[in-house]
Design a protein around this motif. Structure first.
Motif, short mmCIF file in Angstrom:
data_model
loop_
_atom_site.label_atom_id
_atom_site.label_comp_id
_atom_site.label_asym_id
_atom_site.label_seq_id
_atom_site.Cartn_x
_atom_site.Cartn_y
_atom_site.Cartn_z
N CYS A 539 0.83 -1.22 0.00
CA CYS A 539 0.00 0.00 0.00
C CYS A 539 0.86 1.26 0.00
O CYS A 539 2.00 1.25 0.48
CB CYS A 539 -0.85 0.04 1.27
N PRO A 540 0.33 2.39 -0.48
CA PRO A 540 0.97 3.68 -0.22
C PRO A 540 0.98 3.91 1.30
O PRO A 540 -0.07 3.87 1.94
CB PRO A 540 0.06 4.68 -0.93
N GLN A 541 2.14 4.14 1.87
CA GLN A 541 2.25 4.14 3.32
C GLN A 541 1.55 5.33 3.98
O GLN A 541 1.13 5.24 5.13
CB GLN A 541 3.73 4.09 3.74
N HIS A 542 1.38 6.44 3.25
CA HIS A 542 0.68 7.57 3.86
C HIS A 542 -0.80 7.26 4.06
O HIS A 542 -1.48 7.94 4.84
CB HIS A 542 0.86 8.84 3.04
N LEU A 543 -1.31 6.23 3.38
CA LEU A 543 -2.70 5.83 3.59
C LEU A 543 -2.82 4.81 4.73
O LEU A 543 -3.92 4.55 5.21
CB LEU A 543 -3.28 5.25 2.30
N VAL A 544 -1.70 4.22 5.13
CA VAL A 544 -1.71 3.29 6.26
C VAL A 544 -1.81 4.07 7.57
O VAL A 544 -2.55 3.69 8.48
CB VAL A 544 -0.45 2.40 6.24
N GLY A 545 -1.08 5.16 7.65
CA GLY A 545 -1.13 5.99 8.86
C GLY A 545 -0.23 7.19 8.72
O GLY A 545 0.76 7.16 7.97
N THR A 546 -0.55 8.26 9.42
CA THR A 546 0.28 9.46 9.43
C THR A 546 0.40 9.94 10.87
O THR A 546 -0.30 9.47 11.77
CB THR A 546 -0.33 10.59 8.58
N VAL A 547 1.28 10.91 11.08
CA VAL A 547 1.44 11.45 12.42
C VAL A 547 0.17 12.17 12.87
O VAL A 547 -0.12 12.26 14.07
CB VAL A 547 2.67 12.39 12.47
N LEU A 548 -0.62 12.67 11.91
CA LEU A 548 -1.87 13.33 12.25
C LEU A 548 -3.03 12.35 12.43
O LEU A 548 -3.99 12.64 13.14
CB LEU A 548 -2.25 14.33 11.15
N GLU A 549 -2.94 11.20 11.77
CA GLU A 549 -4.01 10.20 11.83
C GLU A 549 -3.40 8.80 11.99
O GLU A 549 -3.28 8.05 11.04
CB GLU A 549 -4.88 10.26 10.57
N PRO A 550 -2.98 8.46 13.21
CA PRO A 550 -2.35 7.15 13.43
C PRO A 550 -3.30 6.00 13.08
O PRO A 550 -4.50 6.08 13.31
CB PRO A 550 -2.02 7.17 14.93
N LYS A 551 -2.74 4.96 12.47
CA LYS A 551 -3.49 3.76 12.09
C LYS A 551 -4.74 4.12 11.29
O LYS A 551 -5.82 3.56 11.48
CB LYS A 551 -3.84 2.93 13.32
N ARG A 552 -4.54 5.02 10.38
CA ARG A 552 -5.63 5.57 9.57
C ARG A 552 -6.41 4.48 8.83
O ARG A 552 -7.64 4.44 8.85
CB ARG A 552 -5.00 6.55 8.58
N ILE A 553 -5.69 3.54 8.21
CA ILE A 553 -6.35 2.52 7.40
C ILE A 553 -7.18 1.58 8.25
O ILE A 553 -8.27 1.15 7.86
CB ILE A 553 -5.32 1.75 6.55
N ALA A 554 -6.69 1.25 9.45
CA ALA A 554 -7.43 0.35 10.33
C ALA A 554 -8.71 1.01 10.82
O ALA A 554 -9.78 0.38 10.88
CB ALA A 554 -6.55 -0.07 11.51
N ARG A 555 -8.62 2.28 11.21
CA ARG A 555 -9.81 3.00 11.67
C ARG A 555 -10.86 3.06 10.56
O ARG A 555 -12.05 2.82 10.80
CB ARG A 555 -9.43 4.41 12.11
N ARG A 556 -10.43 3.37 9.36
CA ARG A 556 -11.38 3.52 8.25
C ARG A 556 -11.95 2.16 7.84
O ARG A 556 -13.07 2.09 7.32
CB ARG A 556 -10.70 4.22 7.08
N ALA A 557 -11.18 1.10 8.06
CA ALA A 557 -11.69 -0.24 7.74
C ALA A 557 -12.84 -0.64 8.66
O ALA A 557 -13.63 -1.53 8.32
CB ALA A 557 -10.56 -1.27 7.85
N MET A 558 -12.94 0.01 9.81
CA MET A 558 -13.97 -0.36 10.79
C MET A 558 -15.27 0.41 10.62
O MET A 558 -16.24 0.17 11.36
CB MET A 558 -13.44 -0.12 12.22
N VAL A 559 -15.31 1.34 9.67
CA VAL A 559 -16.55 2.10 9.44
C VAL A 559 -17.67 1.13 9.03
O VAL A 559 -17.51 0.31 8.13
CB VAL A 559 -16.34 3.16 8.35
N GLY A 560 -18.80 1.21 9.73
CA GLY A 560 -19.92 0.32 9.48
C GLY A 560 -19.87 -0.96 10.28
O GLY A 560 -20.82 -1.74 10.26
N ILE A 561 -18.77 -1.18 10.99
CA ILE A 561 -18.64 -2.39 11.83
C ILE A 561 -18.53 -1.99 13.29
O ILE A 561 -19.28 -2.47 14.14
CB ILE A 561 -17.40 -3.21 11.39
N MET A 562 -17.61 -1.11 13.59
CA MET A 562 -17.43 -0.61 14.94
C MET A 562 -18.31 0.62 15.16
O MET A 562 -18.49 1.41 14.21
CB MET A 562 -15.95 -0.27 15.16
N PRO A 563 -18.88 0.81 16.33
CA PRO A 563 -19.65 2.04 16.58
C PRO A 563 -18.81 3.29 16.29
O PRO A 563 -17.62 3.33 16.61
CB PRO A 563 -19.99 1.95 18.08
N ASP A 564 -19.45 4.29 15.70
CA ASP A 564 -18.72 5.50 15.29
C ASP A 564 -18.01 6.16 16.46
O ASP A 564 -16.87 6.62 16.33
CB ASP A 564 -19.68 6.50 14.64
#
Length: 643
Positions: A539-564
């Motif tokens: 993956c492009p690593q800036h989509l995996v996570g950034t200093v402003l949005e740690p673990k960005r890809i994991a959080r976004r993968a949980m949309v619709g599964i984990m409570p907002d």
């Protein structure tokens, strides 16, 4: 979590059953379901089964393939059972065990066989026709396997202590492994603390022939040239969700109930949410129980109860609370015992001990963890060039500003370190022209700069560790996983590989495997799946996570599964305060005892007076916290097993 062991006499002498039984007995907790012995002249094999499956397909047992004269043992969970059944040369029924399916695949596919097996495994295959022993481990190193090669004998086992139980095996300390341990516990796979015993590394197959000649090969590694590119960023999150869901589902092939060590962090909450969501979709999966740390008001900054209960309540998951005051590091001897195999253990082992004890009491078959989530999609991997190439200029400025604040850098220094230098290295495919890159960094001492780039293991060591000891033990100039990372053409992907291949993480997962086995419980870590690692590295690593949005890809993968509200609140809080409090309070005298007349000092690897003085300055508030744990864990291990 099951166990295997064996003795092969290359000179044709028959194996003594008593010796094989001694090996099995040293890890008897790995065989609560069954223990099976096979002796045939010079070949002795034993399986110890801890089967967590509801239908017996996960049993550890001896399988044979008479056409080729094969005998096979495996401690395994096979994830691609259907593929292996279809490819197998043997006739296998619907209820075939993982061991039988693996043997069929290996017999049919030859050298390609190990790479076709998905899941967690360690196996031994004896080829009687060619008198060869094959030993192999899964790609992520979830199941252990060790061996000792002698002139006329091969010993192998799931644990080192099983090999040590065989008469005639010398017990000698490997001081090179000790040196690695003191370098921030970065002991690489394959480095064993007992001389004369070897470890099968993750994704390695070792073959030993009748002349005691050994050869080995790595049968899987991620592809540095692999790229995944989607037009819509949401597709990356969807892809991760699909792979992680597959990984969780495969590990839910277990008896009801399963457990999860649930914190408020991203990694364990993702696993718990996916398991709960799959059950909500009507899948026939075991129920899950959570085991969570709770902290009193004195450690309110460590408490994650609010997030834990958001997840648990949403998925109707019962929570067993483990009070932090019962888990102080180093205080209770019975909760702070290292294993004989390895001095590596966690300063927070008392929590693991109490949670596993509670889980075993509840009948939990498998305990889920999120161990590799931090390195898979977290950590300090900064891909500012990727953000720039994506055309997000405002995001580039914001990320650079945050990095500058965190690292106390000026604006120009931050631009050079996080944007210009990585872009130049990407153009040069990772080669390091030290002379003119130094000028970009404003560094005049190119020798010091080159040493930093080389990633010497000794840079991790605290100053109380004797550098002369480290030098004498022959540690390499560059850590092996840093060397391997040079195959990646982009800086961000190299940094991600370094995280994923971290010896500290591999050693930690191995430690947890021993812990769960000792409690009669299986271990599952959905993040430790080679398919997840392959995807993230591509993956492009800036989509995996950034200093402003740690673990960005994991959080976004949980949309619709984990409570907002849970997605917004998740984020691991370090429980370091509990450890610091123990060092200064309840465990202070224990630490002083460990630092006095220490075995580490006897070996010449630490400066005892300097360490004691520094510790007392820390206790008095005159010195910041420093990494004392490698020394303390090693001292506890030496005193217990090398008195």
């Amino acid at each position: 979590m099951s166990g295997i062991c064996g003795i092969i006499h290359l000179d044709g002498r028959p194996v003594d059953r008593v010796q094989l039984e001694q090996m099995a007995r040293r890890a008897a907790y790995r065989g609560p379901s069954s223990v099976e012995f096979h002796l045939d002249g010079p070949v002795g094999l034993a399986s110890l089964s801890l089967d967590v499956t509801p239908d017996g397909t996960g049993a550890c047992h001896l399988a044979r393939e008479d056409r080729h004269g094969l005998l096979f043992l495996a401690d395994a969970r096979l994830d691609n059972r259907d593929e292996c059944a279809a490819a197998s040369a043997q006739s296998v029924g619907k209820g075939a065990t993982d061991v039988e399916l693996m043997l069929g695949t290996l017999a049919q596919a030859g050298e390609e066989g190990p790479s076709r097996l998905l899941g967690d495994f360690a196996y031994a295959l004896w080829d009687g026709r060619h008198r060869r022993l094959h030993l192999a481990r899964d790609a992520m190193g979830l199941r252990p396997l060790y061996f000792r090669l002698e002139e006329n004998r091969i010993l192998f086992a799931s644990e080192i202590q099983q090999i040590l139980a065989v008469p005639g095996v010398p017990r000698r300390l490997n001081e090179r492994a000790v040196a690695w341990h003191l370098c921030c516990m970065q002991t690489p796979p394959g480095e064993v603390f007992y001389s004369g015993i070897d470890e099968v590394r993750p994704a390695e197959e070792v073959v030993i022939d009748a002349s005691a000649v050994k050869r080995s090969r790595i049968f899987w590694q991620p592809d540095p040239e692999s790229r995944i590119r989607y037009r819509d960023e949401r597709d990356y999150a969807a892809h991760l969700r699909e792979i992680l869901t597959t990984s969780v589902r495969a590990r839910m092939r277990a008896r009801d109930p399963v457990g999860i060590s649930l914190s408020g962090g991203v990694d364990s909450t993702c696993v718990a949410s996916l398991a709960g969501w799959l059950r909500q979709q009507g899948e026939d999966l075991p129920s899950m129980r959570a085991y969570s740390w709770v902290f009193p008001e004195a450690f309110a900054e460590c408490d994650e109860s609010e997030t834990i209960y958001r997840i648990a309540d949403h998925f109707r998951m019962p929570v067993t609370e483990i009070p932090a005051e019962q888990t102080s590091p180093l205080v209770d001897d019975h909760l702070n015992r290292p294993h004989e195999d390895d001095p590596f253990f966690s300063m927070f082992q008392p929590f693991m001990e109490r949670s596993l004890t509670a889980a075993a009491r509840d009948g939990v078959s498998t305990m889920f963890y999120g161990f590799r989530g931090d390195v898979i999609c977290g950590g300090s991997v900064d891909d500012v060039p990727g953000i720039l190439l994506g055309g997000h200029f405002g995001e580039v400025r914001r990320n650079l500003a945050r990095l500058a604040r965190i690292q106390s850098l000026g604006r120009q220094e931050a631009v050079t370190r996080y944007l210009l230098r990585p872009m130049i290295l990407d153009l040069l495919k990772g080669h390091h022209p030290a002379t003119w890159l130094d000028s970009l960094r404003g560094e005049k001492d190119s020798e010091a700069s080159l040493k930093r780039l080389q990633a010497s293991p000794s840079r991790h060591a605290e100053r109380h560790v004797t550098l002369g000891f480290l030098d004498r033990k022959g540690l390499p100039a560059v850590e092996p996983h840093y060397l391997a990372s040079r195959a990646w053409p982009r800086q961000a992907a190299r940094d991600r590989y370094i995280h994923i291949a971290s010896p500290l993480v591999v050693r930690g997962v191995g430690y947890a495997e021993r812990m769960t086995a000792r409690h009669g419980v299986g271990l599952a870590d959905p993040w430790s799946d080679r398919r997840v690692a392959d995807f993230i590295l591509a993956c492009p690593q800036h989509l995996v996570g950034t200093v402003l949005e740690p673990k960005r890809i994991a959080r976004r993968a949980m949309v619709g599964i984990m409570p907002d509200e849970a997605i917004r609140s998740i984020g691991k809080v370090s429980p370091e305060g509990l450890y610091v409090d123990a060092l200064r309070g309840r465990a202070h005298d224990k630490v002083l005892d460990l630092l006095t007349n220490s075995r580490c000092a006897d070996l010449g690897c630490i400066d005892e007076p300097a360490l004691k003085a520094r510790f007392e300055r820390f206790v008095g508030g005159k010195e910041p916290i420093f990494d004392l744990w490698p020394t303390l864990s090693l001292e506890l291990w030496l005193r217990r097993y090398w008195a």
